[in-house]
Design an enzyme around this catalytic site. Structure first.
Site, PDB file in Angstrom:
ATOM      1  N   HIS A  51       0.880  -1.161   0.000  1.00 14.46           N
ATOM      2  CA  HIS A  51       0.000   0.000   0.000  1.00 14.46           C
ATOM      3  C   HIS A  51       0.927   1.224   0.000  1.00 14.46           C
ATOM      4  O   HIS A  51       2.085   1.130   0.447  1.00 14.46           O
ATOM      5  CB  HIS A  51      -0.892   0.024   1.243  1.00 14.46           C
ATOM      6  N   ASP A  54       2.384   1.632   3.287  1.00 11.73           N
ATOM      7  CA  ASP A  54       3.365   0.611   3.692  1.00 11.73           C
ATOM      8  C   ASP A  54       4.738   1.075   3.229  1.00 11.73           C
ATOM      9  O   ASP A  54       5.749   0.839   3.887  1.00 11.73           O
ATOM     10  CB  ASP A  54       3.103  -0.743   3.003  1.00 11.73           C
TER      11      ASP A  54
HETATM   12  C1  XUL Z   1      -9.059  -6.259   0.872  1.00  9.71           C
HETATM   13  C2  XUL Z   1      -7.884  -6.625   0.111  1.00  9.71           C
HETATM   14  C3  XUL Z   1      -6.771  -5.638   0.121  1.00  9.71           C
HETATM   15  C4  XUL Z   1      -6.184  -5.393  -1.229  1.00  9.71           C
HETATM   16  C5  XUL Z   1      -5.097  -4.371  -1.299  1.00  9.71           C
HETATM   17  O1  XUL Z   1     -10.008  -7.235   0.963  1.00  9.71           O
HETATM   18  O2  XUL Z   1      -7.810  -7.697  -0.448  1.00  9.71           O
HETATM   19  O3  XUL Z   1      -5.779  -6.080   0.992  1.00  9.71           O
HETATM   20  O4  XUL Z   1      -5.641  -6.583  -1.728  1.00  9.71           O
HETATM   21  O5  XUL Z   1      -5.531  -3.112  -1.004  1.00  9.71           O
END
Ligand code: XUL
Ligand code: MN
Length: 346
Positions: A51, A54
């Site tokens: 992210h 992150d």
């Molecule tokens: C939420 C999910 C997230 C995405 C990344 O359900 O899967 O972790 O993969 O934002």
């Protein structure tokens, strides 16, 4: 014989999670990013997914110069470890500005925040040398449908995608659909929706998708069919393999944990479509059970990869000739049993 695909594997720092759920606190201590990176390397994974925060913690308070500095330091760390950055995803569901959604918020100031944050996320992707930006559209939906206009929401989503595509002409956007949670109903619940909205953008060929097994199951779909569908368009650019035991909260179980046959069919679909031949990674978006002790903290990741490799062997040793004869004879009962016995090792 055609050359066999060598798969490359990936997970994110959030997949070494601490066990909190809506009903209770963490059950394991927080670990540093450096420790997580070291574990990823030790376990033989090839890449890490991120992210935006992150990669650059507390991103909202930081200047563009600070963002660049921290992202470049991270890139150096990844290079030193020999680990690639697979993708970067804007975390658009934590801020007070995204309470009512991000790109589809009813407040124009909040929509602007979401776009600005996404553009910063794209800059981070550039510094980390990945062209892939993932959008999990967490709060783009409603708790009650009267709160937003669905047609207007589609327009707002397209406008946001267009701004991102224009900001950096090299990036590709993979939309990760999920039908619910945290929302009652999400606007982009399936791969069909993701690929359809891609067509409305200014550069459709740079908008693809990411399939998460659990999200497809939550939509009542077979993830293997979602894989075949996306790959028929050449648009499966990333993948979150995991598992889900029916229509419950998003469980992110280890791959194959709830339904081995559904997992087998996903691996078969990846194989028959040549997933990975353009460098795509197999990512595991899995979480440890809340009960997991610190000393077993990484088992869900190693187990998912082990299961994937064993199912790959099963996919490659499946007797296609006999299966095709049974299909020609419309003897699906025998085909069914053949699959079961193959998976059981007979
Ligand atoms: C939420 C999910 C997230 C995405 C990344 O359900 O899967 O972790 O993969 O934002
Ligand atoms: Mn995911």
């Amino acid at each position: 014989m055609a050359k066999q695909q060598q798969y490359k594997f990936c997970f994110g720092p959030w997949n070494i999670s601490e066990g909190q759920d809506p009903y209770g606190p963490t059950t394991r201590p927080v670990q540093t990013f450096d420790w997580k990176l070291e574990q990823l390397k030790k376990l033989g994974f090839d890449a890490m997914m991120f992210h935006d925060d992150d990669a650059v913690p507390d991103i909202d308070g930081k200047s563009a110069a600070q963002l660049r500095k921290e992202a470049k330091e991270l890139k150096q760390k990844l290079d030193d470890a020999g680990v690639a950055a697979e993708m970067v995803a804007p975390r658009l569901w934590f801020s007070p500005n995204t309470i009512d959604g991000a790109y589809t918020s009813n407040d124009p100031k909040c929509r602007q925040y979401a776009i600005d944050r996404s553009l910063r996320c794209i800059d981070i992707a550039g510094y980390l040398d990945t062209d892939l930006v993932v959008l999990w559209l967490a709060r783009e939906g409603t708790y009650m449908r009267e709160a937003k206009n669905g047609q207007r929401s589609v327009e707002l989503l397209v406008q946001a995608l267009d701004k991102m595509l224009a900001h950096n002409r090299k990036i590709r956007i993979s939309i990760e659909p999920k039908p619910n949670e945290p929302m009652d109903h999400a606007y982009i619940p399936t791969i069909g929706h993701a690929l359809a909205i891609a067509q409305l953008t200014c550069d459709a060929k740079r908008v693809g998708c990411l399939i998460e097994s659990a999200h497809a199951i939550l939509a009542g779909l077979d993830p293997a069919d979602e894989i075949d569908f996306a790959m028929a368009f050449g648009k499966l650019w990333s993948l979150h393999l995991n598992d889900q035991n029916g229509l419950k909260f998003d469980q992110d179980k280890p791959f194959g944990s709830a339904n081995l046959r559904v997992a087998f069919n996903q691996v078969r679909a990846l194989e028959r479509n040549g997933y990975g031949k353009d460098g795509q990674y197999v990512c595991f978006d899995v979480h440890p059970f809340r009960t997991t002790k610190v000393e077993h903290w990484l088992a869900h990741l190693t187990n998912s990869k082990r299961t994937f490799m064993q199912l790959l062997r099963k996919a490659r040793t499946f007797d296609e000739k006999t299966a095709n004869q049974l299909i020609a004879d419309r003897d699906y009962a025998a085909l069914d049993q053949m699959v079961i016995e193959h998976l059981m090792g007979k």
